[in-house]
Design an enzyme around this catalytic site. Structure first.
Site, short mmCIF file in Angstrom:
data_model
loop_
_atom_site.label_atom_id
_atom_site.label_comp_id
_atom_site.label_asym_id
_atom_site.label_seq_id
_atom_site.Cartn_x
_atom_site.Cartn_y
_atom_site.Cartn_z
CD GLU A 1 73.43 65.54 21.18
OE1 GLU A 1 74.16 66.31 20.54
OE2 GLU A 1 72.45 65.91 21.85
CE1 TYR A 2 75.15 61.68 30.88
CE2 TYR A 2 74.38 59.43 30.53
CZ TYR A 2 74.97 60.39 31.33
OH TYR A 2 75.41 60.05 32.58
CE LYS B 1 65.58 67.25 61.52
NZ LYS B 1 65.18 65.92 61.13
CE LYS C 1 61.00 66.80 63.19
NZ LYS C 1 61.63 65.85 64.09
S1 IVH Z 1 72.47 69.49 60.42
C1 IVH Z 1 74.85 68.52 64.12
N1 IVH Z 1 70.79 70.16 58.51
O1 IVH Z 1 68.37 65.73 60.73
C2 IVH Z 1 73.63 68.29 63.34
N2 IVH Z 1 70.53 68.05 59.52
O2 IVH Z 1 68.36 65.45 63.77
C3 IVH Z 1 73.93 67.90 61.96
N3 IVH Z 1 68.73 66.69 58.60
O3 IVH Z 1 70.80 63.31 61.21
C4 IVH Z 1 72.74 67.91 61.12
N4 IVH Z 1 68.09 68.13 57.07
O4 IVH Z 1 69.99 63.61 58.89
C5 IVH Z 1 71.14 69.22 59.39
N5 IVH Z 1 69.43 70.86 56.78
C6 IVH Z 1 69.78 69.92 57.65
C7 IVH Z 1 69.11 68.69 57.74
C8 IVH Z 1 69.51 67.78 58.71
C9 IVH Z 1 67.88 66.94 57.59
C10 IVH Z 1 68.74 65.46 59.41
C11 IVH Z 1 70.09 64.84 59.51
C12 IVH Z 1 70.39 64.62 60.94
C13 IVH Z 1 69.08 64.89 61.59
C14 IVH Z 1 69.37 65.60 62.88
#
Ligand code: IVH
Length: 689
Positions: A51-52, A135, A334
């Site tokens: 369908e899609y 993260k 981390k």
């Molecule tokens: S906030 C001002 N939230 O981590 C900081 N970053 O070291 C803005 N990243 O370049 C980033 N998951 O690519 C944020 N939940 C998350 C994230 C995240 C992965 C990455 C992002 C950034 C790096 C920062």
């Protein structure tokens, strides 16, 4: 028979009028977007593939019949058009920052303490809560939506300039091509990654096609996103998770007041934000979130490398402020580095760009942190001694994220009787020059300078690297051959290469040779900052190169600069300044520079590329509450105009921007005789007054 059809035009008349087609298309596009959302975001399809496909094909047919009705947000635009010759660059008007890392509970306690202290002075600590999420271990991108339409997408790059990968991003089905009820401008920021199952499928497919497999999902995502041919990206299944916004103009809408409400807004606008989220009010709650995610980590459908805590209310964030390129109101907690056992088979010595000899352990291959590791840096002799490492030892190898693998420690119980000590060679293994070790340095260095082929190769590779002159195709294998065959000595020689010479290299097809020459030609148009960075002056990294370019404005000014002038540049201290002076006092370097410029390397002068660089090179310190601008907004305005915002006053500051209830900064500024301005004066400066 033919007579009967003679009057018919070549193109068939469609049985539907254009206005009707437009209505029908809008309906079809909305329905396909709806199904993409159910399938790719909610993971719960509501119709069959059959369908899609029927809906999709009807769109294609109508667009072919009425080409003027084709819009950039049509799902047909997701399949990828023609390959690009190269990526254009894209400037982030709101810089894409990074996050500070923390590994231990104590570091989180300290983070929370710093945040509360910063807020205490402002009497806001009572409101304090943190937004917590994972993260994502992928690649950061910025998606620009103007009036609800996805118009541009770019990589993070150096945070200020990235690469325009719009065509590739459009192929990602979890990125909506248009937003309903959208503000005039919103840049959505997040991470592109490849889910574990899609990574497995891709690698199985690569294997069956006899093509190279990817070491981990992150590399697969990176390799898929940086494809000049969007059709290749379209074949790879990538996913986008949103975690924030960049530049915005909310227009008549009121912006969400907290990070968690912003994410709720993004989720309502059909972005994936990840299910693992919470709001925490204490260190204990932060740590509980961390432990919970750590438990679940392997069961999540995608790779993560930690969790992220952000002060939730946006109005509190600017009060806490920034350190260099990272916010102080957020931190990445981390996961610990992964560790594995291996055996040191031998220790080799590598010669770097500045002649440093680095001992490298050749390891029995071991799978750690998602990749097979065969080498680990041992840094220097002192490190080997401190860790008591011998050749033949069984060791614990550690690897965190993208960091170079390291030997964490020796398993002494397993040391064999014939374990041998490492001895730093007295002469360079590459050029035979004497090796010296200065008293105040841990590093041993080859004294061969550019006579040493290893140093020459590294200098050339640095010069050509992506963040320097960005000559695609001038990698290790090519440079090795060019240097070994004495075809190039200095970076200037790169610009004298001919198609014949390049095409004659091993494993270099005619086409790749032509591509390389085109990349070399293209690199001639660069920026002053990149050029300065490319020169490889010791201690001058990317950020310093940018600061030098912005403060001094021209190469001539940099070459002429006195010690005092260099020291006046933001973040330039004695060591960097001396290194710059030494570099330019070397006749050989001046000669190469001269040749490079004669070869046609050029750039627009920084204040012109900056466009609005009226505050170029000026350093501001902010204190107190401003009447209309938030701290973040003031920072953005200053940075957009080429200025910098520093966290503390020093004699290098040019202006202190003071609002109500200023802190001790103001007194300090007065003592140092630094110009103090208010918001109105800032606005006047921004207008060039
Ligand atoms: S906030 C001002 N939230 O981590 C900081 N970053 O070291 C803005 N990243 O370049 C980033 N998951 O690519 C944020 N939940 C998350 C994230 C995240 C992965 C990455 C992002 C950034 C790096 C920062």
């Amino acid at each position: 028979m033919s007579d009967l059809f003679d009057h018919l035009p070549d193109t068939p008349i469609h049985p539907i009028s254009e206005p009707d087609a437009q209505k029908r298309l809008e309906d079809l596009k909305r329905r396909v977007a709806e199904h993409d959302y159910h399938y790719y975001v909610e993971d719960a399809p509501t119709i069959s593939d059959y369908e899609y496909d029927a809906l999709f094909r009807e769109i294609q047919t109508l667009e072919q019949a009425f080409p003027s009705l084709l819009t950039s947000d049509s799902p047909t635009q997701r399949v990828g058009g023609a390959p690009l010759p190269a990526f254009a660059s894209a400037v982030h008007h709101v810089p894409m920052l990074s996050l500070s890392n923390a590994f231990t509970d104590d570091e989180i306690v300290a983070f929370d303490k710093r945040v509360r202290e910063a807020l205490d002075n402002h009497d806001h600590a009572g409101d304090l809560e943190y937004d917590c999420g994972v993260k994502f271990d992928g690649l950061a991108v910025n998606l620009r939506f103007e009036h609800g339409v996805f118009v541009n997408g770019a990589t993070r790059g150096d945070g200020i300039t990235g690469e325009d990968i719009t065509a590739n991003l459009k192929t990602i089905r979890s990125i909506p091509l248009s937003l309903a009820d959208a503000p005039p401008l919103i840049e959505v920021r997040g991470e592109v990654l490849m889910q574990k199952k899609d990574f497995e499928t891709l690698n199985a497919q690569q294997l069956s096609r006899g093509e190279k497999t990817f070491v981990n999902p992150r590399n697969a995502a990176a390799g898929s996103l940086r494809q000049l041919d969007p059709k290749i990206t379209a074949e790879r299944r990538l996913t986008f998770f949103a975690y924030g916004v960049g530049e915005t103009d909310w227009g008549q809408w009121s912006p969400p007041p907290t990070q968690s409400l912003l994410l709720a807004w993004l989720s309502r606008h059909r972005f994936l934000i990840g299910d693992e989220r919470t709001v925490a009010r204490s260190v204990d709650e932060l740590l509980a979130f961390y432990r919970g995610i750590q438990q679940k980590r392997n069961d999540l459908p995608y790779a993560i490398d930690g969790v992220v805590y952000k002060v939730n209310p946006f109005h509190l964030q600017p009060i806490i402020g920034f350190v260099s390129r990272a916010p102080r109101f957020a931190v990445a907690h981390k996961f610990p580095a992964e560790e594995m056992k291996s055996v040191i088979l031998d220790i080799d010595v590598q010669v770097g760009r500045t002649g440093v000899l680095t001992p490298v352990a050749r390891l029995q291959p071991t799978f750690v942190g998602g990749v097979t590791v065969t080498n680990a840096t041992l840094h220097n002799e002192d490190e080997i001694r401190e860790k008591n490492i011998k050749i033949g030892d069984t060791v614990i190898v550690r690897r965190a994220g993208d960091v170079i693998p390291e030997v964490a420690r020796v398993v002494l119980e397993a040391r064999p009787n014939d374990a041998r000590d490492f001895v730093m060679p007295k002469t360079c293994p590459v050029c035979g020059s004497r090796v010296i070790r200065q008293e105040d340095e841990a590093a041993a260095r080859c004294t061969g300078g550019l006579y040493c082929a290893a140093q020459r190769k590294q200098a050339l590779l640095h010069f050509a690297s992506r963040r320097a002159m960005d000559i695609e195709g001038l990698g290790e294998k090519v440079v090795d051959q060019l240097v070994n065959q004495s075809l190039i000595q200095t970076p200037a020689d790169i610009y004298r290469l001919t198609l014949e010479t390049v095409a004659a290299l091993d494993r270099m097809a005619e086409k790749s040779a032509a591509n390389l020459l085109a990349a070399i030609e293209k690199s001639k148009h660069t920026t002053l900052a990149r050029f300065i960075f490319a020169l490889g002056i010791r201690h001058v990294g990317e950020q310093t190169a940018r600061d030098l370019a912005q403060s001094l404005g021209s190469l001539e000014a940099l070459m002429r600069a006195s010690l005092e002038q260099l020291l006046a540049v933001y973040d330039v201290g004695e060591v960097i300044a001396q290194s710059i002076l030494r570099f330019f006092s070397e006749p050989h370097n001046r000669e190469v520079l001269d040749q490079l410029l004669k070869a046609g390397i050029h750039w627009e002068s920084p204040s012109i590329t900056g466009g609005t660089g009226v505050l170029s090179g000026k350093i501001f310190v902010l204190t107190g509450t401003l009447p209309t601008l938030s701290r973040m907004e003031a920072t953005q305005l200053i940075e957009a105009a080429g200025g910098k915002v520093s966290g503390s006053v020093s004699k290098k500051s040019h202006y202190v921007l003071a609002g109500e209830n200023p802190g001790s900064t103001l007194a300090k500024a007065e003592a140092l005789n630094i110009t103090i301005i208010d918001e109105a004066r800032l606005k006047a400066l921004l207008l060039g007054a």
